[in-house]
Design an enzyme around this catalytic site. Structure first.
Site, PDB file in Angstrom:
ATOM      1  N   GLU A 123       0.317  -1.681  -0.286  1.00  0.00           N
ATOM      2  CA  GLU A 123       0.313  -0.249  -0.135  1.00  0.00           C
ATOM      3  C   GLU A 123       1.125   1.127   0.381  1.00  0.00           C
ATOM      4  O   GLU A 123       0.657   1.851   0.967  1.00  0.00           O
ATOM      5  CB  GLU A 123      -0.786   0.051   1.034  1.00  0.00           C
ATOM      6  N   GLU A 140      -5.545  -8.153  -0.711  1.00  0.00           N
ATOM      7  CA  GLU A 140      -6.204  -8.202   0.628  1.00  0.00           C
ATOM      8  C   GLU A 140      -7.482  -7.742   0.437  1.00  0.00           C
ATOM      9  O   GLU A 140      -7.602  -7.027  -0.807  1.00  0.00           O
ATOM     10  CB  GLU A 140      -5.740  -6.709   1.300  1.00  0.00           C
TER      11      GLU A 140
HETATM   12  C1  GLC Z   1      -3.700  -2.707   5.539  1.00  0.00           C
HETATM   13  C2  GLC Z   1      -3.004  -2.132   6.673  1.00  0.00           C
HETATM   14  C3  GLC Z   1      -3.771  -3.264   7.574  1.00  0.00           C
HETATM   15  C4  GLC Z   1      -5.056  -3.401   8.493  1.00  0.00           C
HETATM   16  C5  GLC Z   1      -6.082  -3.413   6.916  1.00  0.00           C
HETATM   17  C6  GLC Z   1      -7.056  -3.311   7.046  1.00  0.00           C
HETATM   18  O1  GLC Z   1      -3.464  -4.073   5.095  1.00  0.00           O
HETATM   19  O2  GLC Z   1      -1.728  -2.127   6.448  1.00  0.00           O
HETATM   20  O3  GLC Z   1      -2.853  -3.057   9.267  1.00  0.00           O
HETATM   21  O4  GLC Z   1      -5.137  -4.173   9.042  1.00  0.00           O
HETATM   22  O5  GLC Z   1      -5.002  -2.667   5.732  1.00  0.00           O
HETATM   23  O6  GLC Z   1      -7.435  -1.868   7.054  1.00  0.00           O
END
Ligand code: GLC
Length: 370
Positions: free
Chosen positions: A192, A309
């Site tokens: 990110e 993610e």
């Molecule tokens: C990103 C952040 C992580 C967080 C996730 C959800 O990966 O680095 O720490 O928990 O997003 O917000």
């Protein structure tokens, strides 16, 4: 110790920002932009779509991406300032559990920047690296792909030029260290990128990092994504390094008021509590359009795409979380996008580390039982 959190947020992937970020340093004001619209904002000056380089043997890297398949993130463990400080300490038993549940890879977020000297040659802490090796080896022993992800290098987002040399030096060391490891170890350059590290500047840093890594790891898959928290919208401004073995990544947490309701690091998120996701046709259509951005970019640029993610925080109701998680995973799969759920056993956890059991609705959403 309670985390101090920076938070900048945009609501939707369509508004040009994946919508989150946090650090352990300075607290800052939160801005909540208007609700998403269906029409992506027109880019100021999008980079033209580049014809795929004829020299790239693309089939191999598409296969490598397919090996990731369905993955889970070991969130809040090795990317906490120190492992354990965010409530997660990795255990050996987690690896076979993950394998047996049907996952095919783990993404291992690591805060290398907290474990490297601040002066040149920026030597990585040997004991910490051993701990990362332990995680990587446990994953490999289970036949899982292991993604070593440089996570939470927050200082480089604030002062990119000051940290560039150190960032590259850390990758030089990691590349040397893992050069003889299984081809199932993949590198992810930086989680990110955001703040001052714009998509364009990041593209330059990434090209240099890839060049360095290639000196010792000529074909290892390298995962890299655009700026603004790996937002799919930023792909249009992103020029990936010229390299045959890249996998392009983006993150997805939309609608943000749903996925981050009650999240302690998202200022104002208490007010979003109770937001549901009911899987209506409209919501699914919005999701499809968001994903189409990434899939279409991948097609036009002949690059494999990995959703690194996605997840909905535990304060949302379980029915909505399961519906949303299933919709994201299936949409990605239909479009040939591999994925990694955020995350294993913390606030978004698909696994309950206290009861020592899977949260079945989430696990079923991720890996449907035939
Ligand atoms: C990103 C952040 C992580 C967080 C996730 C959800 O990966 O680095 O720490 O928990 O997003 O917000």
């Amino acid at each position: 110790m309670k985390r101090m959190i920076i938070f900048c947020l945009c609501l939707s992937v369509l508004s040009g920002c994946s919508g989150k970020g946090k650090s352990t340093s300075t607290p800052a004001a939160t801005q909540v932009p208007p609700t998403s619209t269906l029409i992506p904002t027109a880019p100021a000056s999008p980079s033209p779509t580049r014809a795929p380089s004829p020299t790239l043997p693309q089939a191999a890297i598409f296969e490598r991406n397919n090996r990731i398949g369905r993955a889970v993130n070991f969130g809040n463990a090795l990317e906490a300032p120190n492992e354990g400080e965010w409530g997660v300490t990795l255990k050996e038993e987690y690896f076979p559990l993950i394998k047996n549940a049907g996952f095919t890879a783990v993404r291992i977020p690591v805060r290398f920047s907290n474990h490297a000297a601040v002066e040149a040659p920026y030597t990585l802490d040997a004991a910490f690296l051993e701990r990362v090796d332990w995680a990587v080896n446990n994953a490999l022993d289970q036949g899982l792909v292991a993604i070593v992800d440089m996570h939470h290098y927050v200082e480089i987002f604030e002062k990119p030029l000051e940290h560039k040399e150190r960032f590259l030096a850390i990758w030089t060391q990691l590349a040397e260290h893992y050069q003889d490891y299984s081809p199932d170890v993949y590198f992810e350059l930086l989680n990110e990128p955001n703040g001052q590290l714009t998509t364009e500047l990041w593209g330059q840093f990434a090209a240099e990092a890839v060049g360095i890594i290639r000196q010792t790891n000529p074909t290892r898959p390298i995962i890299v994504g655009p700026g603004q928290w790996n937002s799919a919208v930023q792909l249009q401004f992103f020029t990936p390094p010229e390299d045959a073995n890249l996998i392009i990544t983006f993150h997805y947490y939309s609608p943000f008021h749903f996925t981050h309701q009650g999240a302690e690091w998202a200022t104002g998120s208490e007010a979003w509590m109770g937001t549901k996701w009911d899987g209506s046709d409209t919501l699914r259509m919005i999701m499809r359009q968001d994903f189409f951005l990434a899939a279409d970019w991948g097609k036009r640029n002949n690059r494999p795409i990995f959703l690194g993610e996605f997840g909905a925080y535990s304060k949302a109701d379980m029915d909505s979380r399961a519906l949303w998680t299933d919709a994201v995973a299936r949409t990605a799969e239909e479009l040939g996008i591999t994925w990694a759920y955020w995350e294993f056993c913390s606030g978004f956890g698909v696994y309950d580390p206290v009861a020592n059991q899977w949260r079945e609705p989430l696990l079923d959403a991720l890996i449907p039982q035939k």
